[in-house]
Design an enzyme around this catalytic site. Sequence first.
Site, PDB file in Angstrom:
ATOM      1  N   TRP A 206       0.837  -1.211   0.000  1.00  0.00           N
ATOM      2  CA  TRP A 206       0.000   0.000   0.000  1.00  0.00           C
ATOM      3  C   TRP A 206       0.865   1.251   0.000  1.00  0.00           C
ATOM      4  O   TRP A 206       0.536   2.247  -0.646  1.00  0.00           O
ATOM      5  CB  TRP A 206      -0.910   0.007   1.232  1.00  0.00           C
ATOM      6  CG  TRP A 206      -1.778   1.235   1.354  1.00  0.00           C
ATOM      7  CD1 TRP A 206      -3.042   1.399   0.871  1.00  0.00           C
ATOM      8  CD2 TRP A 206      -1.443   2.469   2.000  1.00  0.00           C
ATOM      9  NE1 TRP A 206      -3.509   2.663   1.169  1.00  0.00           N
ATOM     10  CE2 TRP A 206      -2.556   3.338   1.855  1.00  0.00           C
ATOM     11  CE3 TRP A 206      -0.324   2.937   2.680  1.00  0.00           C
ATOM     12  CZ2 TRP A 206      -2.563   4.630   2.381  1.00  0.00           C
ATOM     13  CZ3 TRP A 206      -0.339   4.227   3.190  1.00  0.00           C
ATOM     14  CH2 TRP A 206      -1.443   5.061   3.045  1.00  0.00           C
ATOM     15  N   HIS A 207       1.980   1.196   0.714  1.00  0.00           N
ATOM     16  CA  HIS A 207       2.824   2.376   0.841  1.00  0.00           C
ATOM     17  C   HIS A 207       3.564   2.729  -0.433  1.00  0.00           C
ATOM     18  O   HIS A 207       3.936   3.893  -0.628  1.00  0.00           O
ATOM     19  CB  HIS A 207       3.832   2.187   1.991  1.00  0.00           C
ATOM     20  CG  HIS A 207       3.243   2.427   3.341  1.00  0.00           C
ATOM     21  ND1 HIS A 207       2.556   1.458   4.027  1.00  0.00           N
ATOM     22  CD2 HIS A 207       3.229   3.530   4.131  1.00  0.00           C
ATOM     23  CE1 HIS A 207       2.148   1.951   5.186  1.00  0.00           C
ATOM     24  NE2 HIS A 207       2.531   3.209   5.273  1.00  0.00           N
ATOM     25  N   GLY A 208       3.819   1.771  -1.278  1.00  0.00           N
ATOM     26  CA  GLY A 208       4.524   2.117  -2.496  1.00  0.00           C
ATOM     27  C   GLY A 208       4.724   0.932  -3.419  1.00  0.00           C
ATOM     28  O   GLY A 208       4.824  -0.214  -2.969  1.00  0.00           O
TER      29      GLY A 208
ATOM     30  N   PHE B 285       1.990   8.437  -1.591  1.00  0.00           N
ATOM     31  CA  PHE B 285       1.232   7.203  -1.424  1.00  0.00           C
ATOM     32  C   PHE B 285      -0.248   7.388  -1.722  1.00  0.00           C
ATOM     33  O   PHE B 285      -0.976   6.437  -1.704  1.00  0.00           O
ATOM     34  CB  PHE B 285       1.412   6.675   0.012  1.00  0.00           C
ATOM     35  CG  PHE B 285       2.856   6.561   0.421  1.00  0.00           C
ATOM     36  CD1 PHE B 285       3.780   6.012  -0.437  1.00  0.00           C
ATOM     37  CD2 PHE B 285       3.281   7.021   1.656  1.00  0.00           C
ATOM     38  CE1 PHE B 285       5.108   5.910  -0.078  1.00  0.00           C
ATOM     39  CE2 PHE B 285       4.604   6.914   2.025  1.00  0.00           C
ATOM     40  CZ  PHE B 285       5.520   6.362   1.162  1.00  0.00           C
TER      41      PHE B 285
END
Length: 490
Positions: free
Chosen positions: A324-326, A490
């Site tokens: 999800w973060h990257g 993000f």
Amino acid sequence: MLFNSTEFFIFFPVVVTLYFLTSPNRRWLILLLASYYFYASWKPAYTIILMVSTLVDYFCSKAMGRYTDEEKQKRKPFLYISLLSNLGILLLFKYYNFFNDSAAGIANALNMGYAMPAFEMLLPMGISFYTFQTMSYSIDVYHGRIKPERHLGIFALFVTFFPQLVAGPIERAGNLLGQLHKHHEFSYERVVAGLRRMAWGFFKKLVIADNLALMVNQVYNNPTDFEGISLAIATVFFAFQIYCDFSGYSDIAIGAAQVMGFKLMENFRSPYFSKSISEFWSRWHISLSTWFRDYLYIPLGGNRVVKWRWYYNLFITFMVSGLWHGANWTFVIWGALHGVYLVFAIVTAKQRDALASSTGLNRHPQLLKWTQVLTVFALVCFSWIFFRANSLADALYIIGYMFSGLGNLGEAFANVNHTLFMDQGLKVFTVSVLAIILMETVHLIQRNGSVSQLIMQRPAWIRWSLYYMAIIAVLLFGQFGNQEFIYFQF
């Protein structure tokens, strides 16, 4: 629009003034127009994605609302449409090239042909935040936890509410939607409290995070130019940079909403004072960690399953959190590390208790507590290496050379002074360290009481002297280069 921009310092007072001057039944329109303007000032064309996401979830939730809980199966097609549209947007803009490049790499390694093209697309700001917010809404409507919102304008405002639109907190409909229907009177005390919270956020961002960024970027963008203590200091500095950058954003968002009468959820609670990794995640990015808990971990079975499945559920949840973060393997490894930390903590709980007993640490609660805090901080800092590194190769270099040259500490620190400070100067280092000490002192006080209440109990001249001192400190030592917040990516 950035919070730390001249435009915002004009935009926000104008919006607040119009908000309180407008009749209560039209205030939602003022905030909705302001929120779209706030987002469109970055890239107007990408407001279309916001509108599409809003309309799909609005009409799908209304369709689900036509069926009773006994007819839940009939809601499923509309839930799937909502989830697939949101996940489809996220996958296309954020993850297509990541998965495409990974597939191409595997194909090349196997000497197979691969013809899928790559697309150069600018990642829409805040897409991970508002898609998760709308997905949680649709899931809650499906399960009957909330009723679908009938007012399209109010629902659109829930999706786009400008204080938390691009970097959270990821609000739940059960908290924010009801507030958007309420009439909020002007309150001097509440406005001052909100502005004070915003000022604290600006202090974190401009004085701590952006000063630390000067040194962290110097090292992490060119890691092979450094070794030893320089890498270790930069890693610890990044731990505070990302905390102050992201919690600073949350403070500004919560304070801005508070000025207008809205209460957003807390997103951080002094996470670096945690005594365990699980406690860290109950204090760090709370709106996201609780989202994954409620909409992924628990549906997978949580801890109400056999042990191996429990460990699997934890690991998968944190792997997905990393992704999800990257769209990069460094983020996946970062998430996987935290999954490993949590599983290891569960498996070794008895052994660690026995070790504390045999060494006598359990007879010294404060010593045990700070040993645990420092251990957790060290583990978190190690994981931040993967989060911040530009590539897996950079991360491995930093890990491999972080502890080199420690045999001669005098020479090692001389090397730090020559390399890490040669561009930024000792002033930036000193300001950053003193500001971190001040911040953590405030956090320690807050653990035993409210700093705001302590300030409000002082005479007016003392309160306003503190406010002016804080403003002067930000103006003197803050970095005003309009640097984006880290979590915008993000």
